[in-house]
Scaffold this active site. Structure first.
Site, mmCIF file in Angstrom:
data_model
loop_
_atom_site.group_PDB
_atom_site.id
_atom_site.type_symbol
_atom_site.label_atom_id
_atom_site.label_comp_id
_atom_site.label_asym_id
_atom_site.label_seq_id
_atom_site.Cartn_x
_atom_site.Cartn_y
_atom_site.Cartn_z
ATOM 1 C CG HIS A 14 1.714 4.802 10.580
ATOM 2 N ND1 HIS A 14 2.101 6.098 10.296
ATOM 3 C CD2 HIS A 14 2.238 4.034 9.594
ATOM 4 C CE1 HIS A 14 2.839 6.090 9.191
ATOM 5 N NE2 HIS A 14 2.936 4.845 8.757
ATOM 6 C CG HIS A 194 1.973 7.209 4.739
ATOM 7 N ND1 HIS A 194 0.907 6.375 4.958
ATOM 8 C CD2 HIS A 194 3.065 6.593 5.278
ATOM 9 C CE1 HIS A 194 1.343 5.289 5.597
ATOM 10 N NE2 HIS A 194 2.642 5.400 5.816
ATOM 11 C CD GLU A 197 7.776 8.471 5.782
ATOM 12 O OE1 GLU A 197 6.969 8.273 4.845
ATOM 13 O OE2 GLU A 197 8.459 7.565 6.309
ATOM 14 C CG ASP A 275 6.112 3.447 9.280
ATOM 15 O OD1 ASP A 275 5.128 3.143 8.596
ATOM 16 O OD2 ASP A 275 6.961 4.274 8.910
ATOM 17 C CG ASP A 276 7.262 -0.218 7.421
ATOM 18 O OD1 ASP A 276 6.415 -0.920 6.832
ATOM 19 O OD2 ASP A 276 7.372 1.007 7.248
HETATM 20 N N1 HPA Z 1 6.148 5.711 4.279
HETATM 21 C C1 HPA Z 1 5.641 5.514 3.082
HETATM 22 N N2 HPA Z 1 5.336 4.321 2.608
HETATM 23 C C2 HPA Z 1 5.533 3.252 3.383
HETATM 24 C C3 HPA Z 1 6.059 3.398 4.643
HETATM 25 C C4 HPA Z 1 6.370 4.690 5.117
HETATM 26 O O1 HPA Z 1 6.845 4.915 6.248
HETATM 27 N N3 HPA Z 1 6.146 2.146 5.144
HETATM 28 C C5 HPA Z 1 5.666 1.293 4.233
HETATM 29 N N4 HPA Z 1 5.295 1.966 3.145
HETATM 30 ZN ZN ZN Z 2 3.897 4.217 7.059
#
Ligand code: HPA
Ligand code: ZN
Length: 334
Positions: A14, A194, A197, A275-276
């Site tokens: 991810h 996704h 979340e 993630d990022d």
């Molecule tokens: N969630 C949804 N979209 C995204 C995310 C995330 O954590 N990171 C980059 N795009």
């Molecule tokens: Zn993500």
């Protein structure tokens, strides 16, 4: 951080490549491409890394993506990530990208795919890192745009792992993309999404039942639904958790409130991911280190690395090779 968490061999499942864009590289690419960022300098950009929720992050993330223009930009971005991932023990990467956003910036899908796959080829040669690409449907763009993305991806299907679903979640249920995901499945693409979340457990059910998702990204809201927990555990449907992301985007009130332990106790296959990482204060080993603080021992952490291998789309042969690396690690660290 305990250095052993960096040497623990692992897969990252991810990871949004655009979310690895560090401020220094953003300004370098802006200069190279004649793009003006709406921030004076690296320090001002870094000061914006204070997020109230997913949308406040996405606004900044999409703004920074405007600096990515050429095939070389995508290769450079991914190589910078692979160098960090290698240092964090990552041996296999299933990488997300957002082609619809780049298309909106005038960048063809082929530029994105070719640039990123060039970096994969170099990472394999240089570090033996395997994996591939999972372009994502940006769920807050119109369904027609997702259909157009599928048209563009079709000729590249054999070069891709699968299709994903990302961006703003609440108000954009997975069911909107039933037809798009059915088309992707017919092209032979693996399906992930996704869900859960910020959105409800119901979105996780939809991702599984309507989209045919084989793996759920985040999925933390599964803790609200005991039937769903049983379903995930019974069918060994993995969740790709991103603990530091959840804290930074305030999807949980703090690390100690993260449902990781409850998910493990319910028998769900969970994996740890970044993630990022440029935006959320840590790459994947930092995420392992953060959850180690919750009282997970060496055996638990090695199990999470094993889960990342089992939940990946790596071939059986590659997965066996990766498990052998974890065996070696546990023999010296267990
Ligand atoms: N969630 C949804 N979209 C995204 C995310 C995330 O954590 N990171 C980059 N795009
Ligand atoms: Zn993500």
């Amino acid at each position: 951080m305990h250095p052993d968490l960096r040497s623990l061999p692992k897969a990252e499942l991810h990871l949004h490549i655009e979310g690895t864009l560090e401020p220094e590289l953003a300004f370098e690419l802006a200069g190279r491409n004649g793009v003006t960022l709406p921030f004076a300098d690296v320090d001002e950009l870094r000061r914006r890394y204070d997020f109230a929720d997913l949308q406040s992050f996405l606004d900044l993330y999409y703004a920074c993506m405007t600096v990515l223009r050429t095939e070389r930009d995508f290769t450079d971005l991914a190589l910078a990530y692979f160098a960090r991932a290698q240092a964090d023990g990552v041996r296999h990467v299933e990488m997300f990208c957002d082609p619809q956003v780049h298309a909106g910036n005038g960048v063809p899908v082929t530029t994105v795919i070719d640039g990123l796959l060039e970096a994969f080829a170099i990472a394999d040669e240089r570090w033996g890192i395997t994996g591939g690409l999972i372009p994502c449907v940006v769920r807050d763009q119109p369904v027609a745009s997702a259909d157009a993305l599928l048209d563009e991806l079709a000729p590249h299907a054999h070069r891709l792992i699968g299709i994903g679903l990302d961006s703003a979640e609440v108000g954009y249920p997975p069911s909107l993309f039933e037809r798009v995901f059915a088309r992707a499945g017919a092209l032979g693409l693996r399906r992930v999404a996704h869900a859960g979340e910020e959105g409800p457990a119901e979105y996780i059910w939809q991702a599984l039942r309507v989209l045919g998702a084989e793996r759920i990204d985040h999925g933390i809201r599964a803790v609200d639904d005991p039937d769903l927990l049983r379903h995930l555990a019974e069918h060994r449907i993995a969740l790709t958790l991103c603990p530091l992301s959840n804290v930074r985007l305030q999807a949980v009130t703090g690390l100690d409130a993260h449902p990781l332990r409850a998910l493990i106790d319910a028998g769900v296959v969970v994996t740890i991911n970044s993630d990022d990482p440029a935006y959320f204060g840590g790459y994947v080993a930092d995420n392992y280190a953060a959850i180690a603080e919750l009282g997970l021992g060496t055996a638990d952490l090695a199990q999470l690395a094993r889960n990342s291998i089992d939940a990946s789309f790596a071939s059986d042969e590659r997965a066996a090779g990766l498990h052998a690396l974890v065996d070696e690690w546990t023999a010296t660290h267990g």
